[in-house]
Design an enzyme around this catalytic site. Structure first.
Site, PDB file in Angstrom:
ATOM      1  N   LYS A 108       4.054  -5.096  10.460  1.00 37.23           N
ATOM      2  CA  LYS A 108       5.158  -4.897   9.342  1.00 37.23           C
ATOM      3  C   LYS A 108       6.443  -5.596   9.776  1.00 37.23           C
ATOM      4  CE  LYS A 108       3.083  -0.824   7.346  1.00 37.23           C
ATOM      5  NZ  LYS A 108       1.905  -0.569   8.160  1.00 37.23           N
TER       6      LYS A 108
HETATM    7  C1  LIG Z   1       0.671  -0.605   7.515  1.00 36.71           C
HETATM    8  C2  LIG Z   1      -0.570  -1.087   8.596  1.00 36.71           C
HETATM    9  C3  LIG Z   1      -1.816  -1.513   8.169  1.00 36.71           C
HETATM   10  C4  LIG Z   1      -2.228  -1.420   6.616  1.00 36.71           C
HETATM   11  O1  LIG Z   1      -1.461  -2.227   5.917  1.00 36.71           O
HETATM   12  P1  LIG Z   1      -1.529  -2.435   4.259  1.00 36.71           P
HETATM   13  O2  LIG Z   1      -0.718  -3.632   4.048  1.00 36.71           O
HETATM   14  O3  LIG Z   1      -1.062  -0.853   3.854  1.00 36.71           O
HETATM   15  O4  LIG Z   1      -3.041  -2.631   3.933  1.00 36.71           O
HETATM   16  C5  LIG Z   1      -2.743  -1.854   9.099  1.00 36.71           C
HETATM   17  N1  LIG Z   1      -2.276  -1.874  10.347  1.00 36.71           N
HETATM   18  C6  LIG Z   1      -1.109  -1.474  10.857  1.00 36.71           C
HETATM   19  C7  LIG Z   1      -0.891  -1.306  12.417  1.00 36.71           C
HETATM   20  C8  LIG Z   1      -0.070  -1.024   9.959  1.00 36.71           C
HETATM   21  O5  LIG Z   1       1.029  -0.598  10.321  1.00 36.71           O
END
Ligand SMILES: *Cc1c(COP(=O)(O)O)cnc(C)c1O
Length: 460
Positions: A108
């Site tokens: 993120k």
């Molecule tokens: C948020 C997150 C995801 C999922 O991502 P999306 O965009 O919601 O599909 C997968 N792995 C980790 C470690 C995350 O923080």
């Protein structure tokens, strides 16, 4: 580039409006009015380093002066701890795209480092301010805080369920010393946090008076930043292997990350299969395998950032799936809101659905994958990345390499690693260093009025 709503209401808006408002006024999500075709640029892009590639991709969507955009990209990815930003590592039969070298060690950061700078840029121009209110079950909160800490004109208030997130994740938020950061531990569940945020956002006079904004994964700038690494990873793998197309496996929760991959494919990146990987919360995998999108109850798993039943970005995909017919999107979303179920009976937009394959990874599968990759190849996968690898390996092809997205550093989920390997091997100096820092948070009851009172007190 202009942006339109998936629900067809209102005028097209510019990039700035799409990013600063997040959600369209008719309740829909913003999408670019056209998807640029970049096939003719791919050979030139293949050798670019991350920042230069990001500039090429983003300038097609963001109406910003090139120098300003270049500077924001440069600053955003200078915070990453790897010179390649998102390196690609070959491990056995898969190529792993490591997206976790940012400040909080989860993917993120790729989007939120950029979004924080875009917010600050527009606020500085307008002389306005923005107070971000967010609910988190873990990764989003710390990445959002890292994106806006210390920035002029911005404050961030993060709600999380008291005692129900991992101590590491909590420390990543509560040890940040900047005085524009407020961590609110709510005596309740994540759902309580989320419903408090929704209640406050629905209170329009309050929202306007306190200039509240959101950073959730429906923000277009987050998707835009994520499109870049699909190009980066796929072009690297094609250059290394000489292949003409790749398959990409994506561990999925809110359909944000994989939707960015879908856009990259529509722009002309040669992706022959986008493999959607879920944990036991498999609403999306069921949809791609049966055509029925049906809400279930959320189960807690080893990959908590994917413990989601209703994927907020799914509506964007639906828009393309029904041939960009906003009335059909409205009809389907209304049906889903009423009955918890949505069914696509007409097969439309041939080619859209052929791109996707989907599968589910159980907790036992994830643990076995982590154990195997560590034991046999000396590579430690975090439990989210293991979901992608497990499902991706079900769709291997002899002539198309598999790129699998690694979304978190294993040290963020050290308990799962201990469970898989029996050893305490998942560490990162950044996380270890948090152990002795002072923490700051305010514990509040699960009550929107208590949160409103806190905001009134801390927003002049
Ligand atoms: C948020 C997150 C995801 C999922 O991502 P999306 O965009 O919601 O599909 C997968 N792995 C980790 C470690 C995350 O923080």
């Amino acid at each position: 580039m202009n942006y339109i709503s998936t629900r067809g209401g209102g005028e097209a808006v510019d990039f700035q409006t799409a990013v600063m408002t997040g959600l369209a006024r008719d309740g829909g999500l913003f999408l670019p009015s056209a998807i640029p075709d970049v096939r003719a640029d791919l050979s030139a892009w293949a050798g670019l380093e991350y920042g230069a590639l990001a500039l090429e991709v983003m300038r097609r969507f963001a109406d910003l002066p090139a120098n300003d955009l270049r500077a924001m990209i440069g600053d955003s990815y200078a915070t990453f701890r790897h010179p390649d930003v998102t390196p690609v590592v070959a491990v056995n039969s898969v190529h792993i795209l490591e997206l976790f070298h940012g400040p909080t060690l989860a993917f993120k950061d790729v989007a939120l480092q950029f979004l924080g700078r875009v917010f600050a840029y527009y606020l500085a121009q307008s002389g306005r301010r923005l107070n971000i209110l967010a609910a988190t079950s873990g990764d989003t909160g710390s990445a959002a805080i890292a994106g806006v800490r210390g920035r002029f004109g911005l404050r961030i208030f993060v709600l999380y369920p008291h005692g129900r997130i991992s101590p590491t994740q909590e420390r990543q938020m509560t040890t940040v010393p900047d005085d524009n950061v407020f961590c609110l531990a709510v005596r309740g569940s994540f759902d309580d946090c989320q419903s408090i945020v929704k209640t406050i956002f629905r209170d329009l006079p309050f929202r306007d008076r306190y200039e509240l904004g959101a950073v959730n994964s429906i923000n277009w700038a987050r998707l835009l930043a994520q499109i870049v690494y699909y190009f980066y990873g796929a072009l690297r793998v094609m250059a290394r292997t000489g292949a003409r197309a790749v398959r990409i496996a994506v561990p999925t929760g809110n359909f944000g990350d994989i939707f960015a991959g879908y856009l990259a494919a529509r722009m002309g990146l040669p992706v022959s299969r986008l493999i959607l990987a879920t944990n036991e919360n498999d609403i999306l995998a069921r949809f791609f395998n049966t055509g029925v999108y049906q809400r279930g109850t959320v189960q807690a798993t080893l990959s908590p950032s994917m413990d989601i039943q209703v994927a907020s970005n799914f509506e964007r995909y639906l828009y393309y799936r029904v041939d960009r017919d906003p009335r059909e999107v409205c009809r389907l979303m209304e049906a889903f809101a009423q009955s918890g179920q949505l069914r696509l009976d007409r097969v439309r937009s041939a080619g859209v659905e052929e791109l996707f394959a989907a599968g589910t990874c159980t907790t036992a599968d994830a643990l076995a994958t982590i154990r195997e990759f560590y034991g046999q190849y000396g590579y430690l996968l975090d439990p989210h990345s293991a979901v992608g690898v497990h499902v991706g390996r079900q769709f291997l092809s002899p002539d198309e390499p598999m790129l699998s997205l690694a979304t978190a550093h294993p040290a963020k989920f050290a308990d799962a690693i201990r469970q898989a390997t029996g050893q305490d091997i998942a560490h990162h100096p950044v996380l270890d260093a948090l152990a002795n820092l002072p923490q700051r948070c305010t514990v509040l009851p699960a009550d929107a009025d208590a949160v409103r009172a806190f905001l009134r007190e801390h927003i002049p």
